[in-house]
Design a protein around this motif. Sequence first.
Motif, short mmCIF file in Angstrom:
data_model
loop_
_atom_site.label_atom_id
_atom_site.label_comp_id
_atom_site.label_asym_id
_atom_site.label_seq_id
_atom_site.Cartn_x
_atom_site.Cartn_y
_atom_site.Cartn_z
N ILE A 1 93.13 26.90 51.39
CA ILE A 1 92.78 27.76 50.27
C ILE A 1 92.92 29.23 50.69
N PHE A 2 92.43 29.57 51.88
CA PHE A 2 92.51 30.96 52.35
C PHE A 2 93.97 31.39 52.47
N LEU A 3 94.78 30.57 53.07
CA LEU A 3 96.20 30.87 53.23
C LEU A 3 96.87 31.07 51.87
N LYS A 4 96.56 30.21 50.94
CA LYS A 4 97.15 30.29 49.60
C LYS A 4 96.75 31.60 48.90
N ASN A 5 95.50 32.00 49.04
CA ASN A 5 95.00 33.19 48.35
C ASN A 5 95.33 34.50 49.06
N CYS A 6 95.41 34.48 50.37
CA CYS A 6 95.59 35.73 51.13
C CYS A 6 96.97 35.88 51.76
N GLY A 7 97.72 34.81 51.81
CA GLY A 7 99.04 34.88 52.40
C GLY A 7 99.06 34.81 53.91
N LYS A 8 97.90 34.57 54.52
CA LYS A 8 97.83 34.39 55.97
C LYS A 8 96.67 33.45 56.27
N SER A 9 96.73 32.87 57.46
CA SER A 9 95.66 31.94 57.84
C SER A 9 94.37 32.71 58.13
N LEU A 10 93.28 32.00 58.13
CA LEU A 10 91.99 32.62 58.42
C LEU A 10 91.99 33.25 59.81
N SER A 11 92.55 32.57 60.80
CA SER A 11 92.57 33.13 62.16
C SER A 11 93.43 34.38 62.22
N GLU A 12 94.55 34.41 61.50
CA GLU A 12 95.38 35.63 61.45
C GLU A 12 94.61 36.78 60.83
N TYR A 13 93.86 36.49 59.77
CA TYR A 13 93.06 37.52 59.09
C TYR A 13 91.97 38.05 60.03
N ILE A 14 91.29 37.16 60.73
CA ILE A 14 90.24 37.57 61.66
C ILE A 14 90.82 38.40 62.79
N HIS A 15 91.96 37.99 63.34
CA HIS A 15 92.60 38.76 64.41
C HIS A 15 92.98 40.15 63.92
N LYS A 16 93.50 40.24 62.70
CA LYS A 16 93.89 41.53 62.14
C LYS A 16 92.67 42.44 62.02
N LYS A 17 91.58 41.92 61.51
CA LYS A 17 90.36 42.71 61.35
C LYS A 17 89.78 43.11 62.70
N LYS A 18 89.81 42.20 63.67
CA LYS A 18 89.30 42.51 65.00
C LYS A 18 90.11 43.61 65.66
N ILE A 19 91.43 43.56 65.56
CA ILE A 19 92.24 44.58 66.21
C ILE A 19 92.08 45.92 65.49
N GLU A 20 91.94 45.91 64.18
CA GLU A 20 91.69 47.15 63.45
C GLU A 20 90.39 47.81 63.93
N GLU A 21 89.35 47.02 64.06
CA GLU A 21 88.06 47.55 64.51
C GLU A 21 88.12 47.96 65.97
N ALA A 22 88.81 47.18 66.79
CA ALA A 22 88.96 47.52 68.21
C ALA A 22 89.69 48.85 68.35
N GLU A 23 90.77 49.03 67.62
CA GLU A 23 91.52 50.28 67.68
C GLU A 23 90.65 51.46 67.25
N ARG A 24 89.86 51.26 66.21
CA ARG A 24 88.97 52.33 65.74
C ARG A 24 87.93 52.68 66.79
N LEU A 25 87.31 51.66 67.37
CA LEU A 25 86.27 51.91 68.36
C LEU A 25 86.83 52.56 69.63
N VAL A 26 88.02 52.14 70.05
CA VAL A 26 88.65 52.73 71.23
C VAL A 26 88.98 54.19 70.96
N ALA A 27 89.52 54.48 69.79
CA ALA A 27 89.99 55.83 69.47
C ALA A 27 88.87 56.79 69.09
#
Length: 69
Positions: free
Chosen positions: A1-27
């Motif tokens: 369902i998540f893949l169908k609605n968002c166009g990516k798997s749940l793990s891909e979405y979580i990784h994307k959000k984690k790296i966005e937050e990691a980049e923000r915190l590092v910078a």
Amino acid sequence: IFLKNCGKSLSEYIHKKKIEEAERLVAETDLTFREISENLGFGNEYYFNTFFKKHAGMSPGEYRKVTDR
């Protein structure tokens, strides 16, 4: 369902959000990489560094330098 609605798997979405937050915190913060690692739920700093480099294309230390905090 998540893949169908968002166009990516749940793990891909979580990784994307984690790296966005990691980049923000590092910078934008003075947190150590260990603190960032713990805040984002990584098992250890080594795994965080590996994840960051894989997704951002450079280590957290290199990223912090190029963002000119």
